[in-house]
Design a protein around this motif. Structure first.
Motif, PDB file in Angstrom:
ATOM      1  N   THR A 134       0.829  -1.209   0.000  1.00  0.00           N
ATOM      2  CA  THR A 134       0.000   0.000   0.000  1.00  0.00           C
ATOM      3  C   THR A 134       0.865   1.262   0.000  1.00  0.00           C
ATOM      4  N   GLN A 135       1.959   1.226   0.811  1.00  0.00           N
ATOM      5  CA  GLN A 135       2.856   2.382   0.817  1.00  0.00           C
ATOM      6  C   GLN A 135       3.485   2.598  -0.554  1.00  0.00           C
ATOM      7  N   LYS A 136       3.881   1.492  -1.184  1.00  0.00           N
ATOM      8  CA  LYS A 136       4.458   1.622  -2.525  1.00  0.00           C
ATOM      9  C   LYS A 136       3.432   2.186  -3.499  1.00  0.00           C
ATOM     10  N   GLU A 137       2.190   1.648  -3.417  1.00  0.00           N
ATOM     11  CA  GLU A 137       1.143   2.182  -4.289  1.00  0.00           C
ATOM     12  C   GLU A 137       0.884   3.650  -3.998  1.00  0.00           C
ATOM     13  N   LEU A 138       0.933   4.016  -2.685  1.00  0.00           N
ATOM     14  CA  LEU A 138       0.724   5.424  -2.324  1.00  0.00           C
ATOM     15  C   LEU A 138       1.822   6.301  -2.911  1.00  0.00           C
ATOM     16  N   LYS A 139       3.086   5.813  -2.807  1.00  0.00           N
ATOM     17  CA  LYS A 139       4.188   6.594  -3.391  1.00  0.00           C
ATOM     18  C   LYS A 139       4.019   6.732  -4.900  1.00  0.00           C
ATOM     19  N   ASP A 140       3.633   5.594  -5.542  1.00  0.00           N
ATOM     20  CA  ASP A 140       3.425   5.663  -6.994  1.00  0.00           C
ATOM     21  C   ASP A 140       2.303   6.636  -7.338  1.00  0.00           C
ATOM     22  N   LEU A 141       1.210   6.576  -6.546  1.00  0.00           N
ATOM     23  CA  LEU A 141       0.101   7.490  -6.810  1.00  0.00           C
ATOM     24  C   LEU A 141       0.501   8.944  -6.558  1.00  0.00           C
ATOM     25  N   GLN A 142       1.314   9.165  -5.491  1.00  0.00           N
ATOM     26  CA  GLN A 142       1.782  10.527  -5.240  1.00  0.00           C
ATOM     27  C   GLN A 142       2.642  11.031  -6.388  1.00  0.00           C
TER      28      GLN A 142
END
Length: 281
Positions: A134-142
């Protein structure tokens, strides 16, 4: 005499053959004795080697037997000691039965807790893995959000520039096309008025001149040629006017399509673009 001669030769031959036979037999016996001596020597050597080998094995086995006897004696002594210790341990075990039962119950309870611990640990690891994803997805989304914001700002800037360019272009085209259409319409109206005047003047001249039919026919043909030339000029001017109106309308349609593609409502223009009707339609 001949019989005596051949008898002597036969006797001599027999003696010679007997001597040769005895000689060959003697040589054969010598070779045989030599081979027998060699075989006996080889056999004695092999027997000695085998005897020494088995003597060594026997000596080693005797040494091993003695060593094993000593080990057996040591093991018997150790066994006696272990039997004594076993008796003592069994006596102690009788006194430790109750604590052992309590310890076993405690171990069973701890094993149950350990099972729950492993389950909680696996759930925690799964949650951590999901959290990392989820953190990786959040970073990618950011990162995508930042990129999209930059692209959005760039698109807004391009939209504003394009909007300004189109506004200026529309104003210029409207001014130019309006002015040109006005000039063309005035020119066309002037030509029509001039044509009417010329037709009236021609009618008056024909009426006043009383020309013969042949001259009248010649004048009429010339007049028709002039009218055809003027009509061609009028059609050419009408075609130019229609082409300019169509280009203006196509530019308006393209501009409206670009505004729709960039998400700009047509009401934001602040004015209503003028669409010219195409002559002849």
């Amino acid at each position: 005499e001949m019989e005596a001669k051949y008898t002597r030769k036969m006797q001599a031959l027999r003696d010679e053959m007997d001597l040769r036979r005895k000689t060959e037999i003697h040589e054969l016996e010598e070779r045989k004795n030599t081979q027998i001596s060699e075989l006996m020597g080889n056999h004695e050597g092999a027997f000695g080697a085998i005897k020494n080998y088995y003597n060594d094995i026997t000596a080693k086995n005797l040494t091993l037997i003695n060593l094993l006897k000593e080990q057996v004696d040591d093991l018997k002594k150790k066994e006696a000691v272990l039997e004594k210790e076993k008796a003592e341990v069994m006596q102690q075990n009788k006194g430790l039965t109750e604590p052992l039962q309590e310890a076993q119950e405690l171990v069973a309870e701890l094993q149950k807790k350990l099972v729950h611990y492993y389950r909680d640990k696996e759930a925690l690891m799964t949650s951590k893995a999901h959290l990392k994803v989820t953190q990786k997805e959040l970073k990618d989304l950011q990162w995508e959000h930042e990129v999209l914001e930059q692209r959005f700002g760039k698109v807004q800037k391009e939209r504003d520039e394009l909007y300004q360019k189109f506004t200026r272009a529309i104003n210029e085209v409207q001014q130019k096309t309006g002015f040109k259409n006005l000039l063309l319409e005035r020119k066309l109206q002037g030509l029509l008025d001039l044509l009417e005047k010329k037709e009236v003047e021609l009618s008056e001249v024909l009426a006043a001149s009383n020309l013969d039919p042949s001259a009248l026919s010649l004048v009429t043909h010339k007049l028709e040629d002039v009218l055809q030339s003027k009509n061609a000029t009028i059609q050419d001017l009408q075609f130019q006017l229609a082409r300019v109106c169509k280009a203006h309308n196509d530019m308006l349609q393209t501009f409206e399509a670009k505004l729709t593609a960039f998400g700009i409502p047509l009401d934001n223009l602040g004015f209503q673009p003028l669409s010219f009707p195409i002559p002849g339609q």
